[in-house]
Motif scaffolding. Structure first.
Motif, PDB file in Angstrom:
ATOM      1  N   UNK A  48       0.834  -1.212   0.000  1.00  0.00           N
ATOM      2  CA  UNK A  48       0.000   0.000   0.000  1.00  0.00           C
ATOM      3  C   UNK A  48       0.866   1.258   0.000  1.00  0.00           C
ATOM      4  N   UNK A  49       2.008   1.200   0.664  1.00  0.00           N
ATOM      5  CA  UNK A  49       2.929   2.343   0.673  1.00  0.00           C
ATOM      6  C   UNK A  49       3.436   2.617  -0.740  1.00  0.00           C
ATOM      7  N   UNK A  50       3.743   1.551  -1.482  1.00  0.00           N
ATOM      8  CA  UNK A  50       4.167   1.699  -2.877  1.00  0.00           C
ATOM      9  C   UNK A  50       3.078   2.312  -3.740  1.00  0.00           C
ATOM     10  N   UNK A  51       1.847   1.898  -3.509  1.00  0.00           N
ATOM     11  CA  UNK A  51       0.715   2.445  -4.269  1.00  0.00           C
ATOM     12  C   UNK A  51       0.554   3.935  -3.979  1.00  0.00           C
ATOM     13  N   UNK A  52       0.612   4.308  -2.704  1.00  0.00           N
ATOM     14  CA  UNK A  52       0.444   5.720  -2.335  1.00  0.00           C
ATOM     15  C   UNK A  52       1.598   6.567  -2.874  1.00  0.00           C
ATOM     16  N   UNK A  53       2.826   6.037  -2.838  1.00  0.00           N
ATOM     17  CA  UNK A  53       3.965   6.783  -3.378  1.00  0.00           C
ATOM     18  C   UNK A  53       3.844   6.948  -4.892  1.00  0.00           C
ATOM     19  N   UNK A  54       3.317   5.928  -5.595  1.00  0.00           N
ATOM     20  CA  UNK A  54       3.107   6.042  -7.031  1.00  0.00           C
ATOM     21  C   UNK A  54       2.082   7.137  -7.320  1.00  0.00           C
ATOM     22  N   UNK A  55       0.998   7.173  -6.526  1.00  0.00           N
ATOM     23  CA  UNK A  55      -0.027   8.199  -6.717  1.00  0.00           C
ATOM     24  C   UNK A  55       0.553   9.601  -6.524  1.00  0.00           C
ATOM     25  N   UNK A  56       1.419   9.765  -5.527  1.00  0.00           N
ATOM     26  CA  UNK A  56       2.046  11.068  -5.292  1.00  0.00           C
ATOM     27  C   UNK A  56       2.979  11.404  -6.450  1.00  0.00           C
ATOM     28  N   UNK A  57       3.755  10.431  -6.894  1.00  0.00           N
ATOM     29  CA  UNK A  57       4.749  10.661  -7.947  1.00  0.00           C
ATOM     30  C   UNK A  57       4.127  11.116  -9.262  1.00  0.00           C
ATOM     31  N   UNK A  58       2.957  10.570  -9.605  1.00  0.00           N
ATOM     32  CA  UNK A  58       2.329  10.896 -10.881  1.00  0.00           C
ATOM     33  C   UNK A  58       1.084  11.763 -10.748  1.00  0.00           C
ATOM     34  N   UNK A  59       0.993  12.528  -9.651  1.00  0.00           N
ATOM     35  CA  UNK A  59      -0.082  13.497  -9.415  1.00  0.00           C
ATOM     36  C   UNK A  59      -1.477  12.891  -9.481  1.00  0.00           C
ATOM     37  N   UNK A  60      -1.632  11.701  -8.947  1.00  0.00           N
ATOM     38  CA  UNK A  60      -2.940  11.064  -8.868  1.00  0.00           C
ATOM     39  C   UNK A  60      -3.476  11.093  -7.440  1.00  0.00           C
ATOM     40  N   UNK A  61      -2.679  11.545  -6.482  1.00  0.00           N
ATOM     41  CA  UNK A  61      -3.042  11.570  -5.064  1.00  0.00           C
ATOM     42  C   UNK A  61      -3.921  12.780  -4.800  1.00  0.00           C
ATOM     43  N   UNK A  62      -5.117  12.556  -4.318  1.00  0.00           N
ATOM     44  CA  UNK A  62      -6.051  13.644  -4.016  1.00  0.00           C
ATOM     45  C   UNK A  62      -6.360  13.641  -2.525  1.00  0.00           C
ATOM     46  N   UNK A  63      -6.378  14.799  -1.907  1.00  0.00           N
ATOM     47  CA  UNK A  63      -6.678  14.916  -0.487  1.00  0.00           C
ATOM     48  C   UNK A  63      -8.174  14.797  -0.243  1.00  0.00           C
ATOM     49  N   UNK A  64      -8.521  14.377   0.959  1.00  0.00           N
ATOM     50  CA  UNK A  64      -9.933  14.305   1.339  1.00  0.00           C
ATOM     51  C   UNK A  64     -10.474  15.699   1.632  1.00  0.00           C
ATOM     52  N   UNK A  65     -11.750  15.900   1.360  1.00  0.00           N
ATOM     53  CA  UNK A  65     -12.376  17.176   1.700  1.00  0.00           C
ATOM     54  C   UNK A  65     -13.110  17.089   3.030  1.00  0.00           C
ATOM     55  N   UNK A  66     -13.549  15.884   3.392  1.00  0.00           N
ATOM     56  CA  UNK A  66     -14.180  15.659   4.690  1.00  0.00           C
ATOM     57  C   UNK A  66     -13.842  14.241   5.145  1.00  0.00           C
TER      58      UNK A  66
END
Length: 166
Positions: free
Chosen positions: A48-66
């Motif tokens: 899961x850490x690898x998945x989250x780092x990939x999302x950050x690396x390629x601008x796919x990581x979105x923050x929660x609004x609530x």
């Protein structure tokens, strides 16, 4: 065709290849982008850490609004994106906060905060200042977002960020 089943050997090289690697902060220098890049992924397994780092690396990581609802305690306490279990439940049950499996946790939730406190920058300043200013998951209201974003932007401009390659 190259997509045929069982056809694993290829005779020619890749037709189109990028000359440079993708940079997720090339055009976007906002406070949100810097906040995402500085995020420490703790309380998750290696996969899961690898998945989250990939999302950050390629601008796919979105923050929660609530906040989202935890699947264990059924309270709206999940403040990290892509997680299904809140921090207290994941720490107590010793399971991955993203997938919910009982895998080995790479950076435990309690130890992740200690690690951020102990890191120092080149100037000798503690990164606790960074951690205090980047309170992840507490600012979910968007009512006074203009004033907050301006203040955050000024704070980020005054801070020094260094990237470490692992």
């Amino acid at each position: 065709m190259s997509s045929e089943r069982g056809n694993v050997s290829r005779t020619r090289p890749q037709r189109h290849q990028n000359a440079r690697a993708f940079k997720n902060d090339k055009y976007d220098t906002s406070a949100r982008c810097k906040k995402i890049n500085a995020k420490l992924h703790d309380g998750v397994c290696q996969h899961c850490k690898g998945i989250l780092e990939w999302r950050v690396k390629f601008r796919k990581y979105k923050l929660l609004t609530k906040p989202k609802k935890c699947v264990k305690c059924l309270q709206k306490t999940v403040k990290d994106p892509y997680h299904i279990i809140c921090r207290p439940c994941a720490g107590k049950l010793e399971i991955c906060a993203k997938c919910g499996k009982q895998e080995e946790i790479v950076i435990p939730i309690d130890k992740g905060q200690d690690r951020t406190d102990s890191e120092t920058s080149k100037d000798g300043q503690e990164s606790t200042k960074l951690k205090d200013e980047l309170d992840f998951g507490t600012n979910f209201s968007s009512a006074d977002s203009d004033e907050d974003s301006d203040a955050l932007e000024e704070q980020f401009k005054s801070m020094n960020f260094e990237k470490t390659e692992s």
